[in-house]
Enzyme design. Sequence first.
Site, PDB file in Angstrom:
ATOM      1  N   LEU A  50       0.881  -1.162   0.000  1.00  0.00           N
ATOM      2  CA  LEU A  50       0.000   0.000   0.000  1.00  0.00           C
ATOM      3  C   LEU A  50       0.918   1.211   0.000  1.00  0.00           C
ATOM      4  O   LEU A  50       1.890   1.244   0.764  1.00  0.00           O
ATOM      5  CB  LEU A  50      -0.887   0.027   1.252  1.00  0.00           C
ATOM      6  CG  LEU A  50      -2.014  -1.007   1.350  1.00  0.00           C
ATOM      7  CD1 LEU A  50      -2.639  -0.954   2.746  1.00  0.00           C
ATOM      8  CD2 LEU A  50      -3.077  -0.760   0.290  1.00  0.00           C
ATOM      9  N   ASP A  51       0.642   2.203  -0.848  1.00  0.00           N
ATOM     10  CA  ASP A  51       1.504   3.385  -0.837  1.00  0.00           C
ATOM     11  C   ASP A  51       1.340   4.117   0.487  1.00  0.00           C
ATOM     12  O   ASP A  51       0.422   3.850   1.261  1.00  0.00           O
ATOM     13  CB  ASP A  51       1.221   4.289  -2.036  1.00  0.00           C
ATOM     14  CG  ASP A  51      -0.203   4.814  -2.061  1.00  0.00           C
ATOM     15  OD1 ASP A  51      -0.638   5.384  -1.041  1.00  0.00           O
ATOM     16  OD2 ASP A  51      -0.876   4.670  -3.095  1.00  0.00           O
ATOM     17  N   LYS A  52       2.248   5.037   0.752  1.00  0.00           N
ATOM     18  CA  LYS A  52       2.279   5.627   2.094  1.00  0.00           C
ATOM     19  C   LYS A  52       1.022   6.424   2.424  1.00  0.00           C
ATOM     20  O   LYS A  52       0.650   6.557   3.592  1.00  0.00           O
ATOM     21  CB  LYS A  52       3.530   6.496   2.273  1.00  0.00           C
ATOM     22  CG  LYS A  52       3.602   7.778   1.482  1.00  0.00           C
ATOM     23  CD  LYS A  52       4.876   8.537   1.838  1.00  0.00           C
ATOM     24  CE  LYS A  52       4.935   9.907   1.166  1.00  0.00           C
ATOM     25  NZ  LYS A  52       5.120   9.800  -0.292  1.00  0.00           N
ATOM     26  N   SER A  54      -1.983   5.497   1.560  1.00  0.00           N
ATOM     27  CA  SER A  54      -3.099   4.555   1.712  1.00  0.00           C
ATOM     28  C   SER A  54      -3.037   3.864   3.068  1.00  0.00           C
ATOM     29  O   SER A  54      -1.979   3.767   3.688  1.00  0.00           O
ATOM     30  CB  SER A  54      -3.061   3.504   0.591  1.00  0.00           C
ATOM     31  OG  SER A  54      -3.204   4.135  -0.668  1.00  0.00           O
TER      32      SER A  54
END
Length: 214
Positions: A50-52, A54
């Site tokens: 998950l990107d930061k 998210s």
Amino acid sequence: MQHAHRYFMINKPYGMLSQFVTRFEGEQHLPMLGALNFAFPEGTHAVGRLDKESEGLLLLTTNAKVTRLLFLSKVPHARTYLVKVKNKITADKLELLRSGVPIQVKGGEYYKTTPCQAEIVEKPAGLFERPGEPDDYGKSSWLLITLTEGKFHQIRKMVQYVRHPCLRLVRISIEDLALGEIAPGEVHEIDEETFFMKLKLEGGRQAAPPRYNG
């Protein structure tokens, strides 16, 4: 002696990287998985990312085969997200998301997303608040989106295409493995049988040791 693999679910907080070691310059100041209050065994890694920006369900394991089985197999696996978007979304925009929209992918090419499930929902009563989340004064929509594919920043690009920029993105489940009431930053360990059953995975389990019948 071969040790049993271990499996974890976490609620990844907003602003945290989905890794234990930094990969790029400029990331050293950002919190990583090692900042969680849990003693993970050696060899633990995140399954997918998950990107930061998210939040939500992130799986960790010592089993190196799980990423291939879950995200690189020919059998699609459903991932469901709560998505807060800017402004009130209309039925025609929702139908566009369901039927598929063009997004830019690696190499600069455009790819039409596969049909997905998307519906407008009320903000869930049990959703944890995000520190510093701006007040939108009711000028937003909450969507429940289920995908069976995962291109880079796919949901963010999809809602941007229909001109409803993403304000918050929370993964709440992967197949039947749901985030539930796990708070941001919490770690829950689950057994291998439950992990594979709820994710609907075949193969990759550690063989049981032979029984001694002497």
